[in-house]
Design a protein around this motif. Structure first.
Motif, short mmCIF file in Angstrom:
data_model
loop_
_atom_site.label_atom_id
_atom_site.label_comp_id
_atom_site.label_asym_id
_atom_site.label_seq_id
_atom_site.Cartn_x
_atom_site.Cartn_y
_atom_site.Cartn_z
N MET A 14 7.82 -37.63 1.87
CA MET A 14 6.46 -37.13 1.94
C MET A 14 6.45 -35.61 1.98
SD MET A 14 3.55 -37.70 4.90
CE MET A 14 4.40 -36.64 6.08
N LYS A 15 5.59 -35.01 1.15
CA LYS A 15 5.36 -33.57 1.20
C LYS A 15 3.92 -33.34 1.60
CE LYS A 15 8.62 -31.33 -1.95
NZ LYS A 15 8.73 -30.44 -3.14
N ALA A 16 3.71 -32.74 2.75
CA ALA A 16 2.36 -32.45 3.23
C ALA A 16 2.24 -30.95 3.45
CB ALA A 16 2.09 -33.19 4.54
N PHE A 17 1.30 -30.33 2.73
CA PHE A 17 1.10 -28.89 2.81
C PHE A 17 -0.15 -28.58 3.62
CE2 PHE A 17 4.18 -28.89 -0.46
CZ PHE A 17 4.68 -27.60 -0.60
N VAL A 18 0.00 -27.74 4.63
CA VAL A 18 -1.13 -27.24 5.40
C VAL A 18 -1.53 -25.91 4.79
CG1 VAL A 18 -2.00 -26.62 7.68
CG2 VAL A 18 -0.21 -28.35 7.47
N ILE A 19 -2.72 -25.87 4.19
CA ILE A 19 -3.18 -24.67 3.49
C ILE A 19 -4.07 -23.87 4.44
CG2 ILE A 19 -4.48 -23.83 1.51
CD1 ILE A 19 -3.60 -26.58 0.19
N LEU A 60 1.21 -23.33 3.54
CA LEU A 60 0.91 -22.39 2.46
C LEU A 60 -0.22 -21.48 2.95
CD1 LEU A 60 1.05 -21.25 -0.40
CD2 LEU A 60 -0.46 -23.09 -1.14
N PHE A 61 0.13 -20.25 3.27
CA PHE A 61 -0.88 -19.25 3.63
C PHE A 61 -1.47 -18.68 2.34
CE2 PHE A 61 1.80 -18.93 7.52
CZ PHE A 61 0.81 -19.11 8.48
N VAL A 62 -2.78 -18.44 2.36
CA VAL A 62 -3.45 -17.75 1.25
C VAL A 62 -4.08 -16.50 1.84
CG1 VAL A 62 -5.12 -17.93 -0.62
CG2 VAL A 62 -3.92 -19.99 0.16
N ASP A 63 -3.42 -15.36 1.63
CA ASP A 63 -3.87 -14.13 2.28
C ASP A 63 -4.62 -13.23 1.30
OD1 ASP A 63 -3.78 -12.35 4.69
OD2 ASP A 63 -2.89 -11.01 3.20
N ASP A 64 -5.82 -12.81 1.72
CA ASP A 64 -6.68 -11.98 0.88
C ASP A 64 -6.46 -10.50 1.12
OD1 ASP A 64 -7.70 -14.15 -0.39
OD2 ASP A 64 -9.74 -13.97 0.36
N ASN A 65 -5.20 -10.08 1.01
CA ASN A 65 -4.84 -8.66 1.15
C ASN A 65 -5.39 -8.08 2.46
OD1 ASN A 65 -3.61 -6.26 0.35
ND2 ASN A 65 -5.39 -5.56 -0.81
N SER A 66 -5.08 -8.76 3.56
CA SER A 66 -5.60 -8.37 4.88
C SER A 66 -5.24 -6.93 5.22
CB SER A 66 -5.01 -9.29 5.96
OG SER A 66 -5.38 -10.63 5.75
N PRO A 67 -6.22 -6.10 5.53
CA PRO A 67 -5.95 -4.70 5.90
C PRO A 67 -5.09 -4.55 7.14
CG PRO A 67 -8.29 -5.01 5.38
CD PRO A 67 -7.68 -6.38 5.45
N ASP A 68 -5.09 -5.57 8.01
CA ASP A 68 -4.34 -5.45 9.27
C ASP A 68 -2.86 -5.79 9.13
OD1 ASP A 68 -4.34 -8.19 9.01
OD2 ASP A 68 -5.02 -8.60 11.05
N ASP A 106 12.12 -21.79 4.98
CA ASP A 106 11.75 -22.22 3.63
C ASP A 106 10.60 -23.25 3.62
OD1 ASP A 106 13.01 -24.51 4.55
OD2 ASP A 106 14.65 -24.44 3.09
N ARG A 107 10.04 -23.55 4.80
CA ARG A 107 8.87 -24.44 4.85
C ARG A 107 7.56 -23.65 4.89
NH1 ARG A 107 9.92 -27.86 10.05
NH2 ARG A 107 7.94 -28.86 9.47
N ILE A 108 7.66 -22.33 4.80
CA ILE A 108 6.48 -21.46 4.81
C ILE A 108 6.37 -20.76 3.46
CG2 ILE A 108 5.28 -19.57 5.96
CD1 ILE A 108 6.94 -20.15 8.45
N HIS A 109 5.16 -20.75 2.90
CA HIS A 109 4.90 -20.14 1.59
C HIS A 109 3.64 -19.28 1.70
CE1 HIS A 109 7.58 -23.45 0.22
NE2 HIS A 109 6.83 -24.18 1.04
N VAL A 110 3.44 -18.42 0.70
CA VAL A 110 2.24 -17.58 0.72
C VAL A 110 1.76 -17.29 -0.69
CG1 VAL A 110 3.50 -15.39 0.73
CG2 VAL A 110 1.20 -15.49 1.72
N LEU A 111 0.45 -17.21 -0.84
CA LEU A 111 -0.19 -16.64 -2.02
C LEU A 111 -0.84 -15.34 -1.58
CD1 LEU A 111 -2.07 -19.66 -3.68
CD2 LEU A 111 0.02 -18.56 -4.49
N HIS A 112 -0.43 -14.23 -2.18
CA HIS A 112 -1.05 -12.95 -1.90
C HIS A 112 -2.13 -12.70 -2.95
CE1 HIS A 112 1.67 -11.64 1.27
NE2 HIS A 112 2.71 -11.98 0.52
N ARG A 113 -3.35 -12.49 -2.49
CA ARG A 113 -4.44 -12.24 -3.43
C ARG A 113 -4.90 -10.78 -3.34
NH1 ARG A 113 -8.74 -16.85 -3.87
NH2 ARG A 113 -9.56 -16.06 -1.88
N ALA A 114 -5.61 -10.33 -4.36
CA ALA A 114 -5.92 -8.91 -4.49
C ALA A 114 -6.91 -8.41 -3.45
CB ALA A 114 -6.46 -8.62 -5.88
#
Length: 240
Positions: free
Chosen positions: A1-6, A33-41, A55-63
């Motif tokens: 089982m692969k379960a992703f917490v977004i 899976l973190f989805v980060d919106d270019n957090s200023p902090d 390796d169980r943590i991932h990220v999408l960096h958005r502009a």
């Protein structure tokens, strides 16, 4: 089982490290899976450090700050591409208890969507101002009345979807944001005749940072439910 917490993030530097640890402790098959919106902090940089050691943590960096709905849509697509069987939504501020995650994984076995409900057993909200509590509660009442959704907490952002559920919904047609995103996803599941289950949760107001609630988000939700209702009426008239 692969379960992703977004987990969408914007200025959550005080929470992400502790949250990642708490989430991954709940089940060996959970990934984040973190989805980060270019957090200023600097939240994005902290997440990068977490990834370097796990390796169980991932990220999408958005502009930039592109909205909650789009964060989940991009996160869902990325998790599906990584082979996710189950996709969970969760806030970054500890208002959603990581200890509840195993209950979602148990409930999804016999469901297509599991919703963590603040209102299924009365009102289970801690530390909210009465004005916000009333707004949230009656938003669900209003949504049920207009759309016909049989869900006690229509705006909850603590959820678990099957892979097949997300694929059936077709994210290309989901455009709403904020509260509206949660309502629309529930509604599209109902349209497809999918199995929706609610489990009780206790919602605790955020530990650190500031709320992302805005008047624009509320107005969008008010408008959306009428659009969904009109869509249902037109579908019936056209026999679809």
């Amino acid at each position: 089982m692969k379960a992703f917490v977004i987990i969408p993030t914007y200025n959550e530097k005080d929470n992400v490290s502790a949250l990642a640890k708490a989430v991954l402790e709940q089940h060996p098959d959970l990934q984040i899976l973190f989805v980060d919106d270019n957090s200023p902090d600097g939240t994005g940089s902290i997440i990068d450090e977490l990834i370097a050691g796990n390796d169980r943590i991932h990220v999408l960096h958005r502009a930039g700050k592109l909205g909650l709905g789009s964060a989940y849509r991009e996160g869902f697509r990325a998790a599906l591409a990584m082979g996710a069987d189950y996709l969970l939504e969760m806030d970054a501020d500890f208002s959603h208890d990581p200890g509840t995650l195993p209950l979602f994984l148990s409930a999804i076995v016999d469901s297509d969507l599991v919703i963590g409900s603040r209102y299924i057993n009365g009102v289970s909200v801690v530390n909210w101002p009465i004005r916000r509590l009333i707004l949230s509660y009656f938003a669900s009442v209003y949504t049920r009345w207009i759309t016909g959704l049989r869900v006690s907490d229509c705006t909850s952002g603590f959820k678990c979807f099957r892979r097949s559920t997300i694929e059936a919904i077709d994210l290309a047609h989901v455009t709403s944001d904020g509260y509206s995103f949660q309502i629309e996803m529930n509604y599209r599941c109902m349209e497809k005749g999918l199995r929706i289950t609610e489990i009780p949760i206790i919602f605790i107001d955020r530990h650190a940072g500031s709320s992302k609630m805005s008047g624009k988000i509320v107005r969008e939700a008010v408008t959306l439910v009428w659009k969904l209702r009109l869509r249902t009426i037109l579908s019936r008239l056209l026999g679809k």
